[in-house]
Motif scaffolding. Structure first.
Motif, PDB file in Angstrom:
ATOM      1  N   ILE A 127       0.833  -1.205   0.000  1.00  0.00           N
ATOM      2  CA  ILE A 127       0.000   0.000   0.000  1.00  0.00           C
ATOM      3  C   ILE A 127       0.868   1.257   0.000  1.00  0.00           C
ATOM      4  O   ILE A 127       0.594   2.229  -0.728  1.00  0.00           O
ATOM      5  CB  ILE A 127      -0.943  -0.007   1.215  1.00  0.00           C
ATOM      6  CG1 ILE A 127      -1.962  -1.132   1.082  1.00  0.00           C
ATOM      7  CG2 ILE A 127      -1.648   1.337   1.348  1.00  0.00           C
ATOM      8  CD1 ILE A 127      -2.864  -1.016  -0.119  1.00  0.00           C
ATOM      9  N   LEU A 128       1.930   1.248   0.794  1.00  0.00           N
ATOM     10  CA  LEU A 128       2.833   2.404   0.818  1.00  0.00           C
ATOM     11  C   LEU A 128       3.502   2.615  -0.535  1.00  0.00           C
ATOM     12  O   LEU A 128       3.685   3.752  -0.991  1.00  0.00           O
ATOM     13  CB  LEU A 128       3.895   2.221   1.912  1.00  0.00           C
ATOM     14  CG  LEU A 128       3.413   2.344   3.354  1.00  0.00           C
ATOM     15  CD1 LEU A 128       4.554   2.016   4.320  1.00  0.00           C
ATOM     16  CD2 LEU A 128       2.868   3.735   3.631  1.00  0.00           C
ATOM     17  N   THR A 129       3.860   1.514  -1.195  1.00  0.00           N
ATOM     18  CA  THR A 129       4.479   1.614  -2.519  1.00  0.00           C
ATOM     19  C   THR A 129       3.512   2.225  -3.521  1.00  0.00           C
ATOM     20  O   THR A 129       3.881   3.106  -4.307  1.00  0.00           O
ATOM     21  CB  THR A 129       4.923   0.227  -2.996  1.00  0.00           C
ATOM     22  OG1 THR A 129       5.845  -0.334  -2.062  1.00  0.00           O
ATOM     23  CG2 THR A 129       5.597   0.315  -4.360  1.00  0.00           C
ATOM     24  N   ILE A 130       2.262   1.768  -3.504  1.00  0.00           N
ATOM     25  CA  ILE A 130       1.261   2.324  -4.415  1.00  0.00           C
ATOM     26  C   ILE A 130       1.074   3.809  -4.171  1.00  0.00           C
ATOM     27  O   ILE A 130       1.049   4.626  -5.103  1.00  0.00           O
ATOM     28  CB  ILE A 130      -0.085   1.586  -4.250  1.00  0.00           C
ATOM     29  CG1 ILE A 130       0.042   0.125  -4.707  1.00  0.00           C
ATOM     30  CG2 ILE A 130      -1.194   2.288  -5.028  1.00  0.00           C
ATOM     31  CD1 ILE A 130      -1.164  -0.722  -4.373  1.00  0.00           C
ATOM     32  N   GLU A 131       0.952   4.188  -2.903  1.00  0.00           N
ATOM     33  CA  GLU A 131       0.659   5.582  -2.564  1.00  0.00           C
ATOM     34  C   GLU A 131       1.796   6.524  -2.943  1.00  0.00           C
ATOM     35  O   GLU A 131       1.563   7.635  -3.417  1.00  0.00           O
ATOM     36  CB  GLU A 131       0.352   5.695  -1.067  1.00  0.00           C
ATOM     37  CG  GLU A 131      -0.205   7.043  -0.664  1.00  0.00           C
ATOM     38  CD  GLU A 131      -0.797   7.021   0.727  1.00  0.00           C
ATOM     39  OE1 GLU A 131      -1.628   7.896   1.025  1.00  0.00           O
ATOM     40  OE2 GLU A 131      -0.427   6.126   1.521  1.00  0.00           O
ATOM     41  N   HIS A 132       3.040   6.071  -2.761  1.00  0.00           N
ATOM     42  CA  HIS A 132       4.178   6.965  -2.982  1.00  0.00           C
ATOM     43  C   HIS A 132       4.725   6.917  -4.405  1.00  0.00           C
ATOM     44  O   HIS A 132       5.382   7.877  -4.835  1.00  0.00           O
ATOM     45  CB  HIS A 132       5.306   6.630  -1.998  1.00  0.00           C
ATOM     46  CG  HIS A 132       4.985   6.994  -0.573  1.00  0.00           C
ATOM     47  ND1 HIS A 132       4.879   8.299  -0.154  1.00  0.00           N
ATOM     48  CD2 HIS A 132       4.737   6.223   0.509  1.00  0.00           C
ATOM     49  CE1 HIS A 132       4.584   8.323   1.141  1.00  0.00           C
ATOM     50  NE2 HIS A 132       4.491   7.075   1.563  1.00  0.00           N
ATOM     51  N   LEU A 133       4.474   5.841  -5.156  1.00  0.00           N
ATOM     52  CA  LEU A 133       5.072   5.718  -6.487  1.00  0.00           C
ATOM     53  C   LEU A 133       4.087   5.933  -7.625  1.00  0.00           C
ATOM     54  O   LEU A 133       4.503   5.989  -8.781  1.00  0.00           O
ATOM     55  CB  LEU A 133       5.732   4.339  -6.649  1.00  0.00           C
ATOM     56  CG  LEU A 133       6.945   4.048  -5.782  1.00  0.00           C
ATOM     57  CD1 LEU A 133       7.597   2.733  -6.204  1.00  0.00           C
ATOM     58  CD2 LEU A 133       7.969   5.172  -5.848  1.00  0.00           C
ATOM     59  N   ARG A 134       2.805   6.067  -7.333  1.00  0.00           N
ATOM     60  CA  ARG A 134       1.831   6.195  -8.420  1.00  0.00           C
ATOM     61  C   ARG A 134       2.084   7.462  -9.238  1.00  0.00           C
ATOM     62  O   ARG A 134       1.830   7.482 -10.444  1.00  0.00           O
ATOM     63  CB  ARG A 134       0.405   6.171  -7.860  1.00  0.00           C
ATOM     64  CG  ARG A 134       0.062   7.352  -6.968  1.00  0.00           C
ATOM     65  CD  ARG A 134      -1.108   7.063  -6.038  1.00  0.00           C
ATOM     66  NE  ARG A 134      -2.253   6.523  -6.738  1.00  0.00           N
ATOM     67  CZ  ARG A 134      -3.360   6.080  -6.131  1.00  0.00           C
ATOM     68  NH1 ARG A 134      -3.435   6.120  -4.805  1.00  0.00           N
ATOM     69  NH2 ARG A 134      -4.375   5.611  -6.828  1.00  0.00           N
ATOM     70  N   ASN A 135       2.586   8.527  -8.611  1.00  0.00           N
ATOM     71  CA  ASN A 135       2.870   9.757  -9.357  1.00  0.00           C
ATOM     72  C   ASN A 135       4.183   9.686 -10.131  1.00  0.00           C
ATOM     73  O   ASN A 135       4.464  10.571 -10.954  1.00  0.00           O
ATOM     74  CB  ASN A 135       2.920  10.952  -8.397  1.00  0.00           C
ATOM     75  CG  ASN A 135       1.553  11.292  -7.831  1.00  0.00           C
ATOM     76  OD1 ASN A 135       0.534  11.062  -8.466  1.00  0.00           O
ATOM     77  ND2 ASN A 135       1.520  11.820  -6.622  1.00  0.00           N
ATOM     78  N   TRP A 136       4.987   8.656  -9.876  1.00  0.00           N
ATOM     79  CA  TRP A 136       6.276   8.513 -10.566  1.00  0.00           C
ATOM     80  C   TRP A 136       6.181   7.558 -11.752  1.00  0.00           C
ATOM     81  O   TRP A 136       7.170   7.366 -12.459  1.00  0.00           O
ATOM     82  CB  TRP A 136       7.340   8.021  -9.578  1.00  0.00           C
ATOM     83  CG  TRP A 136       7.650   9.011  -8.504  1.00  0.00           C
ATOM     84  CD1 TRP A 136       6.962   9.206  -7.343  1.00  0.00           C
ATOM     85  CD2 TRP A 136       8.714   9.967  -8.492  1.00  0.00           C
ATOM     86  NE1 TRP A 136       7.531  10.207  -6.609  1.00  0.00           N
ATOM     87  CE2 TRP A 136       8.610  10.694  -7.283  1.00  0.00           C
ATOM     88  CE3 TRP A 136       9.753  10.267  -9.382  1.00  0.00           C
ATOM     89  CZ2 TRP A 136       9.511  11.709  -6.955  1.00  0.00           C
ATOM     90  CZ3 TRP A 136      10.643  11.269  -9.045  1.00  0.00           C
ATOM     91  CH2 TRP A 136      10.517  11.985  -7.849  1.00  0.00           C
ATOM     92  N   ALA A 137       5.026   6.965 -11.971  1.00  0.00           N
ATOM     93  CA  ALA A 137       4.819   6.104 -13.138  1.00  0.00           C
ATOM     94  C   ALA A 137       4.426   6.981 -14.321  1.00  0.00           C
ATOM     95  O   ALA A 137       3.340   7.563 -14.337  1.00  0.00           O
ATOM     96  CB  ALA A 137       3.729   5.067 -12.849  1.00  0.00           C
ATOM     97  N   MET A 138       5.299   7.087 -15.335  1.00  0.00           N
ATOM     98  CA  MET A 138       5.152   8.138 -16.344  1.00  0.00           C
ATOM     99  C   MET A 138       5.125   7.605 -17.771  1.00  0.00           C
ATOM    100  O   MET A 138       5.812   8.124 -18.655  1.00  0.00           O
ATOM    101  CB  MET A 138       6.281   9.159 -16.194  1.00  0.00           C
ATOM    102  CG  MET A 138       6.379   9.810 -14.835  1.00  0.00           C
ATOM    103  SD  MET A 138       7.667  11.062 -14.765  1.00  0.00           S
ATOM    104  CE  MET A 138       7.667  11.454 -13.020  1.00  0.00           C
ATOM    105  N   PHE A 139       4.339   6.577 -18.028  1.00  0.00           N
ATOM    106  CA  PHE A 139       4.190   6.108 -19.401  1.00  0.00           C
ATOM    107  C   PHE A 139       3.581   7.184 -20.300  1.00  0.00           C
ATOM    108  O   PHE A 139       3.936   7.310 -21.472  1.00  0.00           O
ATOM    109  CB  PHE A 139       3.295   4.863 -19.448  1.00  0.00           C
ATOM    110  CG  PHE A 139       3.988   3.604 -19.002  1.00  0.00           C
ATOM    111  CD1 PHE A 139       5.323   3.382 -19.299  1.00  0.00           C
ATOM    112  CD2 PHE A 139       3.308   2.635 -18.297  1.00  0.00           C
ATOM    113  CE1 PHE A 139       5.973   2.219 -18.899  1.00  0.00           C
ATOM    114  CE2 PHE A 139       3.945   1.470 -17.886  1.00  0.00           C
ATOM    115  CZ  PHE A 139       5.278   1.270 -18.186  1.00  0.00           C
TER     116      PHE A 139
END
Length: 398
Positions: free
Chosen positions: A130-142
């Motif tokens: 859950i922490l990974t989803i919350e913190h990395l969703r804005n860094w996924a830049m396809f």
């Protein structure tokens, strides 16, 4: 026993109400979405995440585009640019690979991890996912990468013949699925499935966990996720100022030093961000020039000025325009990733144009500084606790 809950955006105490299927509940003060109506459908998210992982393979292995340059076919895969830059520009290469490959992969895997942890009640796996989803969703830049690929294609069309590869079709579908996944995944719903918020009632629900957003009585650790519990993020203003000042320092070399070096038949051409935009305008590519100008010059400067305004308004206790400041904060969060466009363009160009002394393209020293600016401004936006914007509003209305 109180059933009030606090908004994660402005800390307003709210009596929760049931939202209908297809609707969402929003905070009446800051317009932060509190929760979605209807039942949780984790199976659909699982299917989308699995489809993303399957598409990762062709999107990364097969060429996105192929150019014919001097009679030689040169393919460009998604990770190729970062790998080419790894030896000479490791920081830039890691940032490109992280945003274009690693972060989206970790988000997709974390959805599987969260559902596995939820099903088999593995708390550490669930919390980490859950922490990974919350913190990395804005860094996924396809999405940013695809726009950058289109810009790079326009830039090389004067030198080479372009061919679309099978990897591009996979990447477009992957972007659609990734956008759908990020939009559908609700951290609040996962925590509610793990342990419903209604199980925690108290006479005084004054503290809200910054990790799982559970409203609870004041204590040292969260009753649900065991994270440290605090009224506001510790040293939020100081950390945001530190990131912001560092970004302001690096933005000068990012704009003054060459961001790219182009070698054409022995003629060396060095371009800063601004001179690159001017060159595109002179070559009749006004639309692309406008996109690069906004993403690489306007957006970083606007983020720095916007965050500085928010910090000063908080520290000088301004008593007006709280809603406007919240809108500025959300815009800064959303536009942050689009500054990566120039670095993606560089990575693609490096992959496509590398013909030794005849035609060559390499990043300049400004690319490193620009990458640092992008990271620092995004970290600055993430480190600012939005509830601080509303603290003065609370004191004003008492």
């Amino acid at each position: 026993m109180s059933l009030a809950r606090r908004c994660p955006g402005c800390d307003l105490a709210i009596m929760p109400q049931v939202a209908q299927q297809g609707q969402s509940a929003y905070c009446p003060r800051c317009n932060t979405r509190l929760y979605r109506g209807g039942t949780s459908r984790f199976n659909s998210e699982l299917a989308i995440a699995l489809a993303c992982l399957i598409l990762f393979i062709p999107a990364h292995v097969f060429p996105l585009i192929t150019i014919r340059l001097f009679g030689v076919m040169i393919p460009a895969t998604l990770p190729a640019g970062g790998l080419v830059l790894a030896s000479d520009f490791p920081i830039v290469a890691f940032l490109i690979l992280f945003c274009s490959s690693i972060a989206p992969l970790l988000v997709s895997l974390s959805v599987l991890g969260a559902q596995a942890g939820l099903k088999w009640r593995r708390f550490r796996l669930f919390r980490l996912s859950i922490l990974t989803i919350e913190h990395l969703r804005n860094w996924a830049m396809f999405d940013v990468f695809l726009i950058s690929l289109a810009i790079s294609s326009f830039k090389v069309q004067d030198y080479a013949e372009l061919h679309i590869g099978p990897g591009l079709y996979s990447l477009v579908i992957l972007q659609v699925l990734m956008s759908l996944l990020i939009t559908r995944v609700s951290v609040h719903r996962y925590w509610e499935a793990w342990q419903p918020e209604g199980e925690h009632t108290d006479d005084e629900l004054k503290a809200q966990c910054h990790s799982c957003h559970l409203t609870q009585a004041q204590g040292e650790h969260c009753m649900r996720c065991t994270a440290p519990l605090y009224h506001r993020v510790p040293h939020s203003i100081q950390k945001t100022w530190a990131y912001l000042i560092a970004a302001t320092i690096f933005i000068f070399p990012a704009n003054l030093y060459p961001i790219s070096i182009f070698l054409n038949n022995g003629k060396r051409m060095e371009d800063t961000i601004f001179s690159g935009v001017a060159s595109l305008v002179n070559n009749g590519m006004g639309g692309i020039a406008a996109i690069i100008f906004v993403a690489s010059i306007v957006v970083p400067v606007a983020k720095i000025l916007g965050l500085a305004f928010l910090l000063l308004a908080i520290q000088f206790k301004r008593q007006i325009n709280h809603r406007h400041r919240m809108v500025i904060y959300r815009i800064i969060q959303w536009i942050g990733k689009w500054s990566m466009m120039d670095l993606f363009v560089i990575s693609i160009m490096v992959t496509l144009i590398d013909r030794d002394q005849l035609l060559d393209f390499t990043p300049g020293p400004g690319a490193i500084a620009f990458g640092v600016v992008v990271v620092l401004t995004m970290l600055a936006a993430e480190s600012l606790d939005s509830r601080l914007i509303w603290d003065n509003y609370e004191r004003q209305t008492r």
